[in-house]
Design a protein around this motif. Structure first.
Motif, PDB file in Angstrom:
ATOM      1  N   ARG A  93      29.367  28.858   6.679  1.00 37.65           N
ATOM      2  CA  ARG A  93      28.451  27.743   6.439  1.00 37.65           C
ATOM      3  C   ARG A  93      28.085  27.031   7.738  1.00 37.65           C
ATOM      4  NH1 ARG A  93      31.763  27.360   1.812  1.00 37.65           N
ATOM      5  NH2 ARG A  93      33.162  25.854   2.839  1.00 37.65           N
ATOM      6  N   ALA A  94      29.060  26.941   8.655  1.00 36.28           N
ATOM      7  CA  ALA A  94      28.776  26.343   9.964  1.00 36.28           C
ATOM      8  C   ALA A  94      27.756  27.187  10.729  1.00 36.28           C
ATOM      9  CB  ALA A  94      30.062  26.203  10.773  1.00 36.28           C
ATOM     10  N   LEU A  95      27.926  28.506  10.665  1.00 40.09           N
ATOM     11  CA  LEU A  95      26.973  29.394  11.328  1.00 40.09           C
ATOM     12  C   LEU A  95      25.592  29.285  10.684  1.00 40.09           C
ATOM     13  CD1 LEU A  95      26.287  31.684  13.303  1.00 40.09           C
ATOM     14  CD2 LEU A  95      27.027  33.304  11.538  1.00 40.09           C
ATOM     15  N   GLN A  96      25.566  29.169   9.361  1.00 43.58           N
ATOM     16  CA  GLN A  96      24.284  29.069   8.655  1.00 43.58           C
ATOM     17  C   GLN A  96      23.465  27.878   9.147  1.00 43.58           C
ATOM     18  OE1 GLN A  96      24.423  27.909   4.499  1.00 43.58           O
ATOM     19  NE2 GLN A  96      22.799  29.362   4.002  1.00 43.58           N
ATOM     20  N   ALA A  97      24.129  26.736   9.361  1.00 39.31           N
ATOM     21  CA  ALA A  97      23.423  25.546   9.835  1.00 39.31           C
ATOM     22  C   ALA A  97      22.775  25.806  11.194  1.00 39.31           C
ATOM     23  CB  ALA A  97      24.391  24.358   9.915  1.00 39.31           C
ATOM     24  N   HIS A  98      23.507  26.492  12.078  1.00 44.81           N
ATOM     25  CA  HIS A  98      22.946  26.820  13.386  1.00 44.81           C
ATOM     26  C   HIS A  98      21.839  27.863  13.256  1.00 44.81           C
ATOM     27  CE1 HIS A  98      25.718  24.533  15.896  1.00 44.81           C
ATOM     28  NE2 HIS A  98      26.709  24.931  15.104  1.00 44.81           N
ATOM     29  N   VAL A 119      19.733  28.284  10.820  1.00 40.78           N
ATOM     30  CA  VAL A 119      18.498  27.644  10.361  1.00 40.78           C
ATOM     31  C   VAL A 119      17.754  27.013  11.533  1.00 40.78           C
ATOM     32  CG1 VAL A 119      17.585  25.723   8.991  1.00 40.78           C
ATOM     33  CG2 VAL A 119      19.300  27.249   8.003  1.00 40.78           C
ATOM     34  N   LYS A 120      18.507  26.327  12.409  1.00 40.99           N
ATOM     35  CA  LYS A 120      17.885  25.703  13.578  1.00 40.99           C
ATOM     36  C   LYS A 120      17.291  26.758  14.511  1.00 40.99           C
ATOM     37  CE  LYS A 120      20.999  21.716  13.499  1.00 40.99           C
ATOM     38  NZ  LYS A 120      22.080  20.989  14.227  1.00 40.99           N
ATOM     39  N   ILE A 121      18.009  27.858  14.684  1.00 42.88           N
ATOM     40  CA  ILE A 121      17.520  28.932  15.553  1.00 42.88           C
ATOM     41  C   ILE A 121      16.239  29.532  14.977  1.00 42.88           C
ATOM     42  CG2 ILE A 121      18.016  31.260  16.398  1.00 42.88           C
ATOM     43  CD1 ILE A 121      20.985  30.381  16.557  1.00 42.88           C
ATOM     44  N   ASP A 122      16.210  29.716  13.653  1.00 43.56           N
ATOM     45  CA  ASP A 122      15.017  30.278  13.005  1.00 43.56           C
ATOM     46  C   ASP A 122      13.831  29.342  13.175  1.00 43.56           C
ATOM     47  OD1 ASP A 122      13.717  32.251  11.157  1.00 43.56           O
ATOM     48  OD2 ASP A 122      13.584  30.472   9.880  1.00 43.56           O
ATOM     49  N   GLN A 123      14.066  28.026  13.022  1.00 41.93           N
ATOM     50  CA  GLN A 123      12.979  27.067  13.199  1.00 41.93           C
ATOM     51  C   GLN A 123      12.482  27.054  14.634  1.00 41.93           C
ATOM     52  OE1 GLN A 123      14.866  23.490  11.766  1.00 41.93           O
ATOM     53  NE2 GLN A 123      14.209  23.820   9.655  1.00 41.93           N
ATOM     54  N   ALA A 124      13.403  27.134  15.579  1.00 39.58           N
ATOM     55  CA  ALA A 124      13.013  27.166  16.989  1.00 39.58           C
ATOM     56  C   ALA A 124      12.219  28.424  17.304  1.00 39.58           C
ATOM     57  CB  ALA A 124      14.257  27.091  17.877  1.00 39.58           C
ATOM     58  N   HIS A 125      12.626  29.544  16.700  1.00 39.82           N
ATOM     59  CA  HIS A 125      11.902  30.796  16.907  1.00 39.82           C
ATOM     60  C   HIS A 125      10.492  30.691  16.340  1.00 39.82           C
ATOM     61  CE1 HIS A 125      10.632  34.916  15.755  1.00 39.82           C
ATOM     62  NE2 HIS A 125      11.129  35.227  16.944  1.00 39.82           N
ATOM     63  N   THR A 126      10.357  30.094  15.160  1.00 41.92           N
ATOM     64  CA  THR A 126       9.038  29.928  14.553  1.00 41.92           C
ATOM     65  C   THR A 126       8.139  29.076  15.439  1.00 41.92           C
ATOM     66  OG1 THR A 126       9.953  30.114  12.323  1.00 41.92           O
ATOM     67  CG2 THR A 126       7.797  29.062  12.529  1.00 41.92           C
ATOM     68  N   SER A 127       8.719  27.996  15.985  1.00 36.74           N
ATOM     69  CA  SER A 127       7.964  27.128  16.879  1.00 36.74           C
ATOM     70  C   SER A 127       7.560  27.858  18.151  1.00 36.74           C
ATOM     71  CB  SER A 127       8.796  25.888  17.220  1.00 36.74           C
ATOM     72  OG  SER A 127       8.101  25.053  18.117  1.00 36.74           O
ATOM     73  N   MET A 128       8.471  28.668  18.711  1.00 31.28           N
ATOM     74  CA  MET A 128       8.176  29.419  19.924  1.00 31.28           C
ATOM     75  C   MET A 128       7.038  30.402  19.699  1.00 31.28           C
ATOM     76  SD  MET A 128      10.516  32.294  21.819  1.00 31.28           S
ATOM     77  CE  MET A 128      10.175  33.394  20.440  1.00 31.28           C
ATOM     78  N   VAL A 129       7.101  31.113  18.586  1.00 30.66           N
ATOM     79  CA  VAL A 129       6.055  32.093  18.283  1.00 30.66           C
ATOM     80  C   VAL A 129       4.702  31.404  18.137  1.00 30.66           C
ATOM     81  CG1 VAL A 129       5.215  33.714  16.537  1.00 30.66           C
ATOM     82  CG2 VAL A 129       7.614  33.750  17.223  1.00 30.66           C
ATOM     83  N   ALA A 130       4.713  30.225  17.479  1.00 28.67           N
ATOM     84  CA  ALA A 130       3.469  29.478  17.318  1.00 28.67           C
ATOM     85  C   ALA A 130       2.921  29.030  18.666  1.00 28.67           C
ATOM     86  CB  ALA A 130       3.699  28.278  16.410  1.00 28.67           C
ATOM     87  N   ASP A 131       3.823  28.578  19.562  1.00 26.96           N
ATOM     88  CA  ASP A 131       3.391  28.147  20.900  1.00 26.96           C
ATOM     89  C   ASP A 131       2.775  29.286  21.699  1.00 26.96           C
ATOM     90  OD1 ASP A 131       4.053  25.513  20.641  1.00 26.96           O
ATOM     91  OD2 ASP A 131       6.035  25.710  21.549  1.00 26.96           O
ATOM     92  N   LEU A 132       3.347  30.476  21.558  1.00 24.17           N
ATOM     93  CA  LEU A 132       2.894  31.617  22.353  1.00 24.17           C
ATOM     94  C   LEU A 132       1.719  32.365  21.741  1.00 24.17           C
ATOM     95  CD1 LEU A 132       6.347  33.103  23.427  1.00 24.17           C
ATOM     96  CD2 LEU A 132       4.809  31.659  24.766  1.00 24.17           C
ATOM     97  N   GLU A 133       1.437  32.048  20.473  1.00 24.99           N
ATOM     98  CA  GLU A 133       0.394  32.790  19.759  1.00 24.99           C
ATOM     99  C   GLU A 133      -0.949  32.741  20.492  1.00 24.99           C
ATOM    100  OE1 GLU A 133      -1.077  35.272  17.012  1.00 24.99           O
ATOM    101  OE2 GLU A 133       0.950  34.479  16.789  1.00 24.99           O
ATOM    102  N   GLY A 134      -1.276  31.564  20.991  1.00 21.82           N
ATOM    103  CA  GLY A 134      -2.576  31.418  21.640  1.00 21.82           C
ATOM    104  C   GLY A 134      -2.689  32.121  22.976  1.00 21.82           C
TER     105      GLY A 134
END
Length: 289
Positions: A48-53, A55-70
């Motif tokens: 469960r501790a790993l799961q919390a981290h 989720v944050k990593i997945d959100q950061a990855h989504t944000s990174m991909v969005a930033d680089l998309e353009g």
């Protein structure tokens, strides 16, 4: 999840491949992530501790991909967040017209409540958002006015206030307010203005649709506070709308995060909407400014 087999089916991989990956991860981290007893699997405390981290990593990855998309050669992606009631303002017509004018842009629209759109913009989970101005921060967001709106009070035809052309918040302090069963921008305004008037609003919940508020008001569950445009779009024969004084006004705006440069498709969309509605490009006033 229940089993590795079910999880593997969700991920479109074989059960053996997934099990090997999990075992390798447990070996790398030096902890057991799953309790495999009783013919069902469940996360351990470490899992469960790993799961919390994760989720944050997945959100950061989504944000990174969005930033680089353009920056990708030939990239023309545009992600727009929107409050659920954009249809009441005719926004889908503008989106359809933009798609027709810019067929190369891969445009996606995700509906979220206004309270969710502000952090979604800040976290770069969407490029632009149609939302309420009062939910945004001038430090983190910039926006363009799209449509003005104002709050009105709706009551049943046989309510004690139905014959009044205007009402004040003090007239409503002993009333029950019919609100949606999920926190919305109007709920936020309701709480703020009632507390500012010196009382805590008493509420009763209805399913997450504007029409549900109107039905609840018509059934004398309470009174409603809603945007004028929403009422005009969803009129109910058993309800009368009253003007609220002093007036409480807000804007539907097109917003973006200040810390991120707009991509070419995002700039094109902002310019398209600005030309379509004749709106200015400066940040609009928030209620109370």
């Amino acid at each position: 999840m229940g089993s590795f087999t079910a999880a593997a089916d969700e991920l479109f991989v074989s059960q053996s491949a997934l099990s090997k990956q999990i075992l390798a991860l447990e070996k790398e981290l030096g902890v057991q992530l799953f309790d495999r007893g009783n013919r069902r699997i469940a996360l351990t405390e470490a899992g469960r501790a790993l799961q919390a981290h994760a989720v944050k990593i997945d959100q950061a990855h989504t944000s990174m991909v969005a930033d680089l998309e353009g920056y990708r050669p030939g990239a023309e992606a545009l992600s727009i967040g929107a409050i659920p009631v954009i249809t009441h303002y005719g926004i889908p017509n503008y989106i359809a017209a933009f798609r027709e004018a810019h067929p190369a842009v891969r445009l996606t629209v995700e509906k979220r409540e206004a309270a969710e759109l502000a952090p979604a913009l800040s976290d770069h989970l969407c490029d632009l958002a149609f939302t309420r101005a009062h939910c945004l921060s001038r430090d983190r967001h910039a926006w363009m006015n799209v449509f003005p709106d104002r709050l009105i009070v709706v009551v049943s035809l046989d309510h004690r206030l139905a014959s009044r052309p205007v009402v004040s918040l003090q007239d409503l302090k002993d009333e029950t307010f019919v609100v949606l069963d999920r926190y919305t921008a109007v709920d936020q305004i309701l709480e703020e203005v009632c507390r500012g008037a010196g009382f805590e609003p008493r509420t009763v919940h209805a399913p997450l649709r504007s029409e549900s508020i109107l039905a609840g008001v018509a059934a004398n569950m309470g009174v409603g506070l809603m945007m004028d445009r929403i009422f005009e779009f969803s009129r109910h024969p058993g309800i009368v709308a009253l003007e609220l004084v002093p007036a409480i006004e807000t804007w539907l705006v097109l917003a973006h995060a200040k810390d991120r440069a707009l991509s070419a498709p995002a700039r094109a969309f902002v310019e398209f909407i600005s030309a379509a509605i004749g709106a200015g490009a400066s940040a609009g006033p928030r209620r109370g400014d």
